[in-house]
Scaffold this active site. Structure first.
Site: not given
Ligand SMILES: *Cc1c(COP(=O)(O)O)cnc(C)c1O
Length: 395
Positions: A114, A186, A211, A61
């Site tokens: 987000y 982020d 992404k 883990r």
């Molecule tokens: C998609 C996204 C997230 C979340 O990512 P997931 O892997 O879908 O949980 C967080 N921040 C931004 C800016 C995003 O575009």
């Protein structure tokens, strides 16, 4: 290089870090890539080994060689102390925030964060006695007036989701630290290739690895990278919550990262080409792309960023829902869906009603979010031109 998880002491270029870090062929019979490790139990040979607890891996883990490799690469790119791979971008947001707060504290979140991050704050943090306040993403140094003695974390996202306003990360870091609060950024949009929040004073950088890192729309992952000061709490939070990312997912993240720099360069070029072309099209009211001189925060972009991502917004002249449907329903190449960062282009109509609380979105017209992939740029333009004609006709 696997034991060297801290920072990027050799000061390798990003391209070299992406290709050479996070793998050690000698440990895998010479195979170039670290294979997928699947495993919960890790074996100890003797009672002495069990008592010493100093093996590289103790229990699955906490990670395995496949997840370690990804952490090493991302950590070097962001210039952090340590990085953790997490199951999703949302998991990265929740772990990062939870690592900074306890009951009675307050979190400041940008109004263009987000949306699932907002939902975590509103529906979950509040339950545990952590209050949440939203701020105007363009508030700049004025954020210091919102910070109270209870403020322990600020979540920033620059440019923010859907509307692409930029945030002054340097000013936020200064204001946060003067008040004993931590800044979480982020950085999914620009990736560490084009923006380095830790260098501007952030304490934790998170990514939706789903992404750009993965890059092929086929896996979920998140990362959280911390300074030395924040690492202990971040790792403790992840551990106590039981977050684990599988070797299968980690393998796909590592595979994506190997080509991140060339993919980002192509995404950037194509997105800018289409964004500036859109600015001259008849139905277009405005294009929301921070690297365009027309963007209201372009100066901030130029000050802090060395490049731009695949994603931007376009606002078309006001028209009823039938026009929006005429636009998206017959697209030939762009497809409609959540997420972004893959090789394929996406187009998503955006409805901001009810999302914003501090700065309601007042712009007239219909907003679409575009992710520009690797199709031929002229083919994509033709697809959009036809869509804009249908849009106008359906008005
Ligand atoms: C998609 C996204 C997230 C979340 O990512 P997931 O892997 O879908 O949980 C967080 N921040 C931004 C800016 C995003 O575009």
């Amino acid at each position: 290089m696997s034991d060297n998880k801290s920072g990027n002491p050799a000061k390798l270029s990003i391209e070299t870090a992406l290709t050479h870090l996070g793998r050690s062929p000698d440990d895998h019979f010479g195979f170039v890539n670290t294979p997928v490790y699947r495993g919960s139990t890790v074996l100890f040979k003797t009672l002495d080994d069990l008592d010493a607890q100093n093996q590289r891996f103790l229990y699955g883990r906490a990670g395995n060689p496949t997840t370690d490799g990804v952490e090493e690469i991302v950590n070097a790119l962001e210039g952090g102390y340590r990085t953790r791979l997490l199951p999703s971008g949302v998991a990265a947001i929740t772990v990062a925030i939870l690592s900074c707060v306890r009951a009675g504290d307050e979190v400041l979140i940008c109004d263009n964060a987000y949306e699932p991050g907002r939902q975590f704050a509103d529906d979950f943090l509040e339950r545990f006695g952590v209050t949440v306040r939203y701020y105007d993403p363009r508030i700049g140094a004025g954020i210091s007036e919102l910070i109270s003695p209870r403020t322990k974390a600020i979540l920033a996202e620059s440019p923010g989701s859907l509307t692409f306003e930029m945030q002054d990360i340097r000013a936020f870091a200064e204001a946060a630290h003067a008040a004993g609060a931590k800044l979480i950024v982020d950085n999914s949009w620009a990736s560490p290739l084009y923006f380095k929040p830790l260098e501007m004073g952030a304490d934790i950088v998170i990514h939706a690895g789903t992404k750009m890192f993965v890059g092929h729309s086929d896996a979920f992952a998140g990362t959280a990278t911390a300074t030395e000061e924040r690492w202990g709490e971040l790792e403790l939070t992840r551990r106590r919550l039981g977050f684990f990312t599988s070797g299968d997912e980690a393998f796909l993240v590592a595979r994506g990262l190997r080509t991140l720099s060339i993919r980002m360069a192509e995404h950037q070029k194509r997105a800018l080409d289409i964004a500036s072309w859109l600015e001259g099209q008849p139905e277009v009211v405005s294009v929301l792309h921070p690297a365009l001189p027309s963007h209201p925060d372009h100066a901030l972009f130029k000050r802090d960023f060395t490049g731009s991502g695949s994603l931007f917004g376009v606002i078309l002249a006001p028209a009823p829902r039938a026009s929006v449907a005429a636009f998206v329903d017959q697209l030939q190449l762009f497809t409609m869906g959540y997420s972004w960062g893959g090789y394929e282009s996406l187009c998503l109509p955006v409805n901001l009603k009810g999302i914003r609380t501090v700065k309601p979105w007042m712009n007239e017209g219909n907003l679409f979010r575009l992710h520009i992939g690797f199709e031929g740029v002229d083919d994509l333009k033709a697809d959009l031109s036809a869509a804009m004609e249908r849009y106008a006709r359906a008005r």
